[in-house]
Design a protein around this motif. Structure first.
Motif, PDB file in Angstrom:
ATOM      1  N   THR A 177       4.159   5.993   7.703  1.00  0.00           N
ATOM      2  CA  THR A 177       3.718   4.775   7.294  1.00  0.00           C
ATOM      3  C   THR A 177       1.946   4.756   7.396  1.00  0.00           C
ATOM      4  O   THR A 177       1.517   4.586   6.155  1.00  0.00           O
ATOM      5  N   GLY A 178       1.530   5.204   8.248  1.00  0.00           N
ATOM      6  CA  GLY A 178      -0.022   5.656   8.363  1.00  0.00           C
ATOM      7  C   GLY A 178      -0.588   6.266   7.397  1.00  0.00           C
ATOM      8  O   GLY A 178      -1.468   6.092   6.865  1.00  0.00           O
ATOM      9  N   PHE A 179       0.078   7.206   6.899  1.00  0.00           N
ATOM     10  CA  PHE A 179      -0.235   8.436   5.938  1.00  0.00           C
ATOM     11  C   PHE A 179      -0.354   7.624   4.726  1.00  0.00           C
ATOM     12  O   PHE A 179      -1.339   7.610   3.817  1.00  0.00           O
ATOM     13  N   GLU A 180       0.835   7.169   4.304  1.00  0.00           N
ATOM     14  CA  GLU A 180       0.753   6.362   3.188  1.00  0.00           C
ATOM     15  C   GLU A 180      -0.135   5.363   2.949  1.00  0.00           C
ATOM     16  O   GLU A 180      -0.646   4.988   2.026  1.00  0.00           O
ATOM     17  N   ALA A 181      -0.476   4.547   3.911  1.00  0.00           N
ATOM     18  CA  ALA A 181      -1.436   3.462   4.054  1.00  0.00           C
ATOM     19  C   ALA A 181      -2.762   4.171   3.774  1.00  0.00           C
ATOM     20  O   ALA A 181      -3.654   3.506   2.732  1.00  0.00           O
ATOM     21  N   VAL A 182      -3.170   5.131   4.034  1.00  0.00           N
ATOM     22  CA  VAL A 182      -4.421   5.991   3.905  1.00  0.00           C
ATOM     23  C   VAL A 182      -4.625   6.136   2.341  1.00  0.00           C
ATOM     24  O   VAL A 182      -5.319   5.955   1.726  1.00  0.00           O
TER      25      VAL A 182
ATOM     26  N   GLN B   9     -10.653   6.491  -5.163  1.00  0.00           N
ATOM     27  CA  GLN B   9     -11.145   7.655  -4.558  1.00  0.00           C
ATOM     28  C   GLN B   9     -10.200   8.701  -4.835  1.00  0.00           C
ATOM     29  O   GLN B   9      -9.619   9.440  -3.818  1.00  0.00           O
ATOM     30  N   THR B  10      -9.935   9.189  -6.203  1.00  0.00           N
ATOM     31  CA  THR B  10      -8.975   9.987  -6.681  1.00  0.00           C
ATOM     32  C   THR B  10      -9.431  11.525  -6.040  1.00  0.00           C
ATOM     33  O   THR B  10      -8.684  12.409  -5.669  1.00  0.00           O
ATOM     34  N   GLU B  11     -10.841  11.846  -5.998  1.00  0.00           N
ATOM     35  CA  GLU B  11     -11.221  13.182  -5.418  1.00  0.00           C
ATOM     36  C   GLU B  11     -10.883  13.022  -3.878  1.00  0.00           C
ATOM     37  O   GLU B  11     -10.286  14.162  -3.455  1.00  0.00           O
ATOM     38  N   ARG B  12     -10.869  12.397  -3.197  1.00  0.00           N
ATOM     39  CA  ARG B  12     -10.634  12.086  -1.632  1.00  0.00           C
ATOM     40  C   ARG B  12      -9.279  12.206  -1.709  1.00  0.00           C
ATOM     41  O   ARG B  12      -8.610  12.968  -0.809  1.00  0.00           O
ATOM     42  N   ILE B  13      -8.359  11.668  -2.415  1.00  0.00           N
ATOM     43  CA  ILE B  13      -7.037  11.780  -2.624  1.00  0.00           C
ATOM     44  C   ILE B  13      -6.536  12.943  -2.744  1.00  0.00           C
ATOM     45  O   ILE B  13      -5.752  13.616  -1.807  1.00  0.00           O
ATOM     46  N   GLU B  14      -7.084  13.751  -3.660  1.00  0.00           N
ATOM     47  CA  GLU B  14      -6.743  14.839  -3.945  1.00  0.00           C
ATOM     48  C   GLU B  14      -7.122  16.132  -2.970  1.00  0.00           C
ATOM     49  O   GLU B  14      -6.296  17.015  -2.530  1.00  0.00           O
ATOM     50  N   PHE B  15      -8.248  15.814  -2.359  1.00  0.00           N
ATOM     51  CA  PHE B  15      -8.531  16.602  -1.252  1.00  0.00           C
ATOM     52  C   PHE B  15      -7.502  16.576   0.149  1.00  0.00           C
ATOM     53  O   PHE B  15      -6.952  17.508   0.536  1.00  0.00           O
ATOM     54  N   LEU B  16      -7.223  15.096   0.257  1.00  0.00           N
ATOM     55  CA  LEU B  16      -6.233  15.001   1.596  1.00  0.00           C
ATOM     56  C   LEU B  16      -4.924  15.552   1.237  1.00  0.00           C
ATOM     57  O   LEU B  16      -4.044  16.160   1.997  1.00  0.00           O
TER      58      LEU B  16
ATOM     59  N   GLY C 168      -2.685   5.096   0.079  1.00  0.00           N
ATOM     60  CA  GLY C 168      -2.680   3.862  -0.998  1.00  0.00           C
ATOM     61  C   GLY C 168      -4.004   3.242  -0.894  1.00  0.00           C
ATOM     62  O   GLY C 168      -4.302   2.611  -2.089  1.00  0.00           O
ATOM     63  N   MET C 169      -4.558   3.086   0.216  1.00  0.00           N
ATOM     64  CA  MET C 169      -6.080   2.499   0.273  1.00  0.00           C
ATOM     65  C   MET C 169      -6.980   3.175  -0.625  1.00  0.00           C
ATOM     66  O   MET C 169      -7.578   2.805  -1.257  1.00  0.00           O
ATOM     67  N   LEU C 170      -6.851   4.672  -0.652  1.00  0.00           N
ATOM     68  CA  LEU C 170      -7.895   5.501  -1.409  1.00  0.00           C
ATOM     69  C   LEU C 170      -7.458   5.171  -2.810  1.00  0.00           C
ATOM     70  O   LEU C 170      -8.491   5.211  -3.642  1.00  0.00           O
TER      71      LEU C 170
ATOM     72  N   ILE D 284       1.003  -1.168   0.164  1.00  0.00           N
ATOM     73  CA  ILE D 284      -0.018   0.151  -0.002  1.00  0.00           C
ATOM     74  C   ILE D 284       0.843   1.164   0.153  1.00  0.00           C
ATOM     75  O   ILE D 284       0.544   2.239  -0.759  1.00  0.00           O
ATOM     76  N   GLY D 285       1.991   1.013   0.783  1.00  0.00           N
ATOM     77  CA  GLY D 285       2.838   2.180   0.673  1.00  0.00           C
ATOM     78  C   GLY D 285       3.511   2.642  -0.465  1.00  0.00           C
ATOM     79  O   GLY D 285       3.706   3.734  -1.004  1.00  0.00           O
ATOM     80  N   TYR D 286       3.722   1.405  -1.320  1.00  0.00           N
ATOM     81  CA  TYR D 286       4.250   1.480  -2.498  1.00  0.00           C
ATOM     82  C   TYR D 286       3.535   2.544  -3.403  1.00  0.00           C
ATOM     83  O   TYR D 286       3.921   3.138  -4.439  1.00  0.00           O
ATOM     84  N   ILE D 287       2.348   1.918  -3.528  1.00  0.00           N
ATOM     85  CA  ILE D 287       1.223   2.571  -4.478  1.00  0.00           C
ATOM     86  C   ILE D 287       0.971   3.925  -3.972  1.00  0.00           C
ATOM     87  O   ILE D 287       1.021   4.980  -4.898  1.00  0.00           O
TER      88      ILE D 287
END
Length: 142
Positions: free
Chosen positions: A106-111, A120-127, A113-115, A23-26
């Motif tokens: 690592t937690g940030f990357e996981a979130v 959930q590209t709009e959510r990624i852009e927002f965050l 990556g999960m998105l 997930i971190g890789y993505i």
């Protein structure tokens, strides 16, 4: 939790090094593209300057700071993903990074990556925009 893309199971978030690492890789790809767009949008045109400036956003320390700025915006599901990745017992922290920063990054990357996995590209852009707001404000003051 199962995450689906086109009705196919892509990944299951569990407390394992493999899943957190994948997930971190993505996430790294998603965040790197965001940062590159941000920097090019600022008019930086030389690759040496782009690479130097990008480091302000992609190091573990920078990602940890970003996570701390936006954690209050996480949904319940995102909080759960962050917490599981943050608390993963299989993290291999680089020597130049504090344990707290590495776990938050690592937690940030996981979130992110999960998105990304769930489209959930709009959510990624927002965050990601919110995570950079302070950096953008500081740059405009200089």
């Amino acid at each position: 939790h199962l995450f689906l893309i086109n009705d196919h199971v892509v990944a299951q978030i569990v407390e394992s090094q493999l899943v957190v690492g994948c997930i971190g890789y993505i996430s790294s790809v998603s965040r790197a593209l965001f940062v590159r767009r941000l920097l090019v949008g600022r008019g930086i045109a030389k690759s040496k300057e782009l690479n130097a400036e990008a480091l302000r956003y992609v190091t573990a320390e920078a990602q940890a700071a970003a996570a701390r700025r936006i954690k209050h915006l996480f949904t319940e599901e995102e909080e759960g993903v962050f917490r599981r990745a943050h608390n993963s017992p299989h993290l291999n922290r680089p020597k130049h990074t504090s344990g707290a920063d590495y776990r938050d990054a690592t937690g940030f990357e996981a979130v992110i990556g999960m998105l990304e996995f769930t489209g959930q590209t709009e959510r990624i852009e927002f965050l990601l925009n919110k995570s950079c707001d302070e950096d953008i404000e500081n740059d405009s003051e200089n």
